[in-house]
Every structure is written in structure tokens, then in C-alpha cells.
Write a protein that holds these residues in place. Structure first.
Motif, PDB file in Angstrom:
ATOM      1  N   VAL A  27       0.843  -1.203   0.000  1.00  0.00           N
ATOM      2  CA  VAL A  27       0.000   0.000   0.000  1.00  0.00           C
ATOM      3  C   VAL A  27       0.876   1.251   0.000  1.00  0.00           C
ATOM      4  O   VAL A  27       0.643   2.196  -0.764  1.00  0.00           O
ATOM      5  N   LEU A  28       1.906   1.255   0.840  1.00  0.00           N
ATOM      6  CA  LEU A  28       2.832   2.385   0.911  1.00  0.00           C
ATOM      7  C   LEU A  28       3.518   2.617  -0.439  1.00  0.00           C
ATOM      8  O   LEU A  28       3.586   3.747  -0.931  1.00  0.00           O
ATOM      9  N   ILE A  29       3.988   1.547  -1.049  1.00  0.00           N
ATOM     10  CA  ILE A  29       4.700   1.650  -2.326  1.00  0.00           C
ATOM     11  C   ILE A  29       3.763   2.110  -3.439  1.00  0.00           C
ATOM     12  O   ILE A  29       4.126   2.965  -4.259  1.00  0.00           O
ATOM     13  N   LEU A  30       2.556   1.572  -3.477  1.00  0.00           N
ATOM     14  CA  LEU A  30       1.602   1.985  -4.510  1.00  0.00           C
ATOM     15  C   LEU A  30       1.278   3.473  -4.392  1.00  0.00           C
ATOM     16  O   LEU A  30       1.150   4.166  -5.405  1.00  0.00           O
ATOM     17  N   LEU A  95       7.660  -3.900  -5.778  1.00  0.00           N
ATOM     18  CA  LEU A  95       6.369  -4.598  -5.830  1.00  0.00           C
ATOM     19  C   LEU A  95       6.537  -6.050  -6.276  1.00  0.00           C
ATOM     20  O   LEU A  95       5.863  -6.954  -5.759  1.00  0.00           O
ATOM     21  N   ILE A  96       7.452  -6.281  -7.201  1.00  0.00           N
ATOM     22  CA  ILE A  96       7.732  -7.658  -7.642  1.00  0.00           C
ATOM     23  C   ILE A  96       8.308  -8.469  -6.484  1.00  0.00           C
ATOM     24  O   ILE A  96       7.932  -9.623  -6.273  1.00  0.00           O
ATOM     25  N   ARG A  97       9.204  -7.846  -5.703  1.00  0.00           N
ATOM     26  CA  ARG A  97       9.780  -8.547  -4.549  1.00  0.00           C
ATOM     27  C   ARG A  97       8.708  -8.862  -3.510  1.00  0.00           C
ATOM     28  O   ARG A  97       8.787  -9.894  -2.841  1.00  0.00           O
ATOM     29  N   PRO A 122      11.233   2.767   0.728  1.00  0.00           N
ATOM     30  CA  PRO A 122      10.540   1.499   0.457  1.00  0.00           C
ATOM     31  C   PRO A 122      11.157   0.650  -0.650  1.00  0.00           C
ATOM     32  O   PRO A 122      10.851  -0.529  -0.760  1.00  0.00           O
ATOM     33  N   HIS A 123      12.044   1.220  -1.440  1.00  0.00           N
ATOM     34  CA  HIS A 123      12.668   0.447  -2.510  1.00  0.00           C
ATOM     35  C   HIS A 123      14.057  -0.060  -2.114  1.00  0.00           C
ATOM     36  O   HIS A 123      14.781  -0.611  -2.942  1.00  0.00           O
ATOM     37  N   ALA A 124      14.414   0.083  -0.827  1.00  0.00           N
ATOM     38  CA  ALA A 124      15.738  -0.339  -0.354  1.00  0.00           C
ATOM     39  C   ALA A 124      15.933  -1.836  -0.537  1.00  0.00           C
ATOM     40  O   ALA A 124      15.020  -2.630  -0.319  1.00  0.00           O
TER      41      ALA A 124
END
Length: 135
Positions: A27-30, A95-97, A122-124
Motif C-alpha cells: 500500500v505504501l509503495i503503490l 512490488l515484484i519482490r 521502500p525500494h531499499a
């Protein structure tokens, strides 16, 4: 045998975030992805002037300083757009991860990246220790 399977599952669960936690991160990433795409579109439009119908990019101007500033601004916007595009790709990869249930695992140490870090970045893909060792 059933006891051993339960123990293996518990160990596995400690090596990754739970499905509920992964959903929170998703949700955070989206949300960040939606904002990043809007920013990217705005930057792209400022570089290509696609959002304006005026003569900004074709009218002759005799003010050399203004032309230089305009070119510099366009170049900076282009660089920002490239960075934003890279950020979008990183979020999409995150998101894939999440779907693969490998999200939040440091790719160098194999340990969980702390939630606090993932909420900020969030992409770390690296924990702080691994990141510091690279620098």
C-alpha cells in the motif's frame, strides 16, 4: 514430523516479513508510485513543453541570458525526470519482490531490513550496514 514442519515454517517466517506486513508495504509503495508517476509526467511535460500551446519553444528571443537560463532549466528538468524514472522502476521492482515474498531482505547479508528503513526508503534492497560497507 508435524512438529518439525512447524519449526521450519517459524524459522522461514523470521527470515521474511509476514503477508500482512508485505501488504502494508505494498500500500505504501503503490501510494509513492502514484505520486512519483505524477511528478514524472509533470517533469516530462516541462521538458517537452507538451502542456503548453504557446510559442515558448519556437518564438525568436533576443535575450541570450534568458535562453541560457531556459536551456539550463530544461536540462535540470531532464535530469530530474531521469532520476524520477529510475525511482519509479525501483518502486515497481519492490512490488515484484513483495509478490515473490523476498521484499525487505538485504541482498547482501540476507537479514531483514528494519521496518523503519523500509518506511522511509521502500525500494531499499540493502540494510544500513551493507549500504555503509559499500561507501
Amino acid at each position: 514430523m508435524e512438529q518439525q514442519e512447524k519449526t521450519v515454517k517459524e524459522v522461514y517466517e523470521k527470515l521474511r516479513y509476514s503477508d500482512e506486513e508485505l501488504q502494508e508495504f505494498k500500500v505504501l509503495i503503490l501510494d509513492k508510485l502514484e505520486k512519483a508517476k505524477k511528478d514524472y509526467d509533470a517533469l516530462k511535460a516541462s521538458v517537452t513543453h507538451s502542456s503548453s500551446n504557446d510559442t515558448e519553444d519556437t518564438s525568436p528571443t533576443f535575450k541570450v541570458l534568458e535562453e541560457g537560463a531556459s536551456a539550463l532549466s530544461k536540462e535540470e528538468s531532464g535530469q530530474l525526470a531521469l532520476r524520477q524514472h529510475k525511482f519509479i522502476r525501483s518502486l515497481e521492482t519492490a512490488l515484484i519482490r513483495i509478490e515473490n515474498k523476498t521484499y525487505g531482505v538485504c541482498r547482501e547479508t540476507g537479514t531483514l531490513i528494519p521496518k523503519e528503513r523500509l518506511k522511509l526508503v521502500p525500494h531499499a534492497t540493502l540494510c544500513v550496514e551493507a549500504k555503509n560497507n559499500r561507501e
